[in-house]
Scaffold this active site. Structure first.
Site, PDB file in Angstrom:
ATOM      1  N   ASP A  77       0.826  -1.213   0.000  1.00 40.05           N
ATOM      2  CA  ASP A  77       0.000   0.000   0.000  1.00 40.05           C
ATOM      3  C   ASP A  77       0.858   1.258   0.000  1.00 40.05           C
ATOM      4  OD1 ASP A  77       0.710  -0.748   2.675  1.00 40.05           O
ATOM      5  OD2 ASP A  77      -0.796   0.611   3.483  1.00 40.05           O
ATOM      6  N   GLU A 139       0.119  -1.325   5.679  1.00 40.62           N
ATOM      7  CA  GLU A 139       1.225  -0.875   6.526  1.00 40.62           C
ATOM      8  C   GLU A 139       1.030   0.588   6.900  1.00 40.62           C
ATOM      9  OE1 GLU A 139       5.079   0.852   7.728  1.00 40.62           O
ATOM     10  OE2 GLU A 139       3.841   1.455   6.067  1.00 40.62           O
TER      11      GLU A 139
HETATM   12 ZN   LIG Z   1       6.737   2.328   3.966  1.00 41.04          ZN
END
Ligand SMILES: [Zn+2]
Length: 388
Positions: A77, A139
């Protein structure tokens, strides 16, 4: 001139950046692309979906299914581009003066592109121990995806000797990072005309008092420590960076919500700060508010918590990356990453990846061709080392 291997990395980076994997979106198209690419090289992969089945982590093993492998870990992401002044399409790589612009070029699709661009070489490289690919989702929203990936790794994969998290470090070895606990506090006051303070409780005024309490705790951490000179700043920090509340100038506010974070040193305990805050609310502030109205309340919810990465000089991951990069300086970073979670899972972990963290989350984010080349060299050196 860019060498052929680096050109393959750049060609793959162009493909990866074209997927809009902003954390709020599904990453499944991206993961399907990666899964298909791996399959075309004879590599099977396993997916772990989120509960809504809109996102997935990917785990794949190349080489013998034995202990002692190396995990290459990265998140799929990227952060949003909203309200940022981009000069080019963020989801198309544009090269200018040796820099490759695009969202996620530095943070951290270049690391993934270097691996995926070199699959021919990885498959051919007669690996004596396996390389595991661990690609996560979410993340950028509190390392929310990777825990299920780590559980799968623990369950299904013979214990690896090292995890390399390829967040951008300019290919330097980063051995420690702070932990982060993200918290939301909601204050419920009691509405009254703002001239009638004996009849109401302004949630905004209470929030201001609580924020001052947090500010004091942060200042105390700065003054009294613990301190760790590897980090900048050298102490645990607490900040409030988002607040909403109230409806009008002359109405004592019923609601106020603020979001805050504790960024704790590995040797500090973020839970202790949270506990002090909760105790202050419970023992001092809530009883005072309830003298005006029994409906008053303060609710504090920790939303995500990522443990710190602790320096472990003797660890396999340290030694491996130091041998590969020739970098012998001990470094820590203030940002939190998935590395702390891998270490918490008992795995020797460092951060080492191409590109600069100063580019991460910026408009007109870029990675230099030189950094892509350095990352590509690193991977090929790793392959050589693991084939001996
Ligand atoms: Zn990163």
């Amino acid at each position: 001139m860019t060498d052929a291997a680096t050109q393959k990395s750049i060609a793959m980076l162009e493909k990866l950046v074209a997927f809009d994997t902003v954390s709020r979106n599904s990453n499944l198209a991206f993961i399907t692309f990666v899964g298909d690419l791996l399959r075309s090289h004879g590599i099977e992969s396993r997916l772990v979906h989120n509960t809504e089945e809109t996102k997935a982590n990917l785990l794949a093993t190349i080489g013998p299914r034995i202990k002692g492998g190396v995990v290459l870990s990265g998140h799929t992401d990227v952060v949003p581009v909203d309200d940022q002044d981009w000069h080019t399409n963020p989801f198309a790589v544009v090269e200018k003066d040796g820099l490759l612009y695009g969202r996620g070029t530095a943070d951290m699709k270049a690391f993934l592109a270097i691996i995926l661009g070199a699959l021919d070489d990885i498959v051919k490289a007669d690996l004596k121990t396996p390389i595991h690919l661990a690609f996560s989702y979410d993340e950028e929203v509190g390392c929310a995806g990777v825990p299920s990936l780590i559980r799968l790794l623990e369950r299904e994969v013979p214990t690896p000797r090292a995890v390399i998290v390829g967040e951008p470090t300019d290919m330097k070895v980063v051995s420690a990072h702070k932990g982060i606990t993200a918290v939301r506090t909601t204050v419920t006051g009691h509405e009254a005309h703002s001239s009638q303070i004996h009849r109401g409780v302004s949630a905004v005024m209470v929030a201001a008092e609580l924020i001052q309490f947090l500010q004091n705790m942060s200042a105390e951490a700065a003054a009294k420590g613990p301190h760790n000179v590897l980090f900048e700043p050298t102490h645990t920090t607490i900040t409030v960076n988002h607040i909403t509340g109230g409806t009008a100038l002359n109405i004592m506010a019923r609601h106020c919500t603020f979001q805050w974070d504790i960024r704790a040193l590995p040797e500090d305990n973020s839970a202790a700060y949270l506990e002090r805050f909760n105790t202050y609310c419970r023992d001092i502030v809530i009883p005072r508010m309830r003298k005006i109205s029994s409906n008053c309340d303060i609710e504090t919810v920790p939303r995500t918590s990522t443990p710190a990465l602790r320096l472990d000089r003797e660890s396999e991951a340290e030694q491996l990356c130091r041998a590969l990069t020739g970098d012998n300086v001990t470094r820590a970073v203030a940002f939190a990453a998935e590395a702390g979670l891998f270490q918490q899972g008992g795995l020797s972990t460092v951060i080492c990846g191409p590109g600069s963290i100063t580019q991460a989350h910026q408009p007109n984010e870029f990675i230099s061709v030189a950094q892509v080349a350095a990352g590509t060299r690193f991977l090929h050196d790793l392959l050589k080392m693991m084939s001996r």
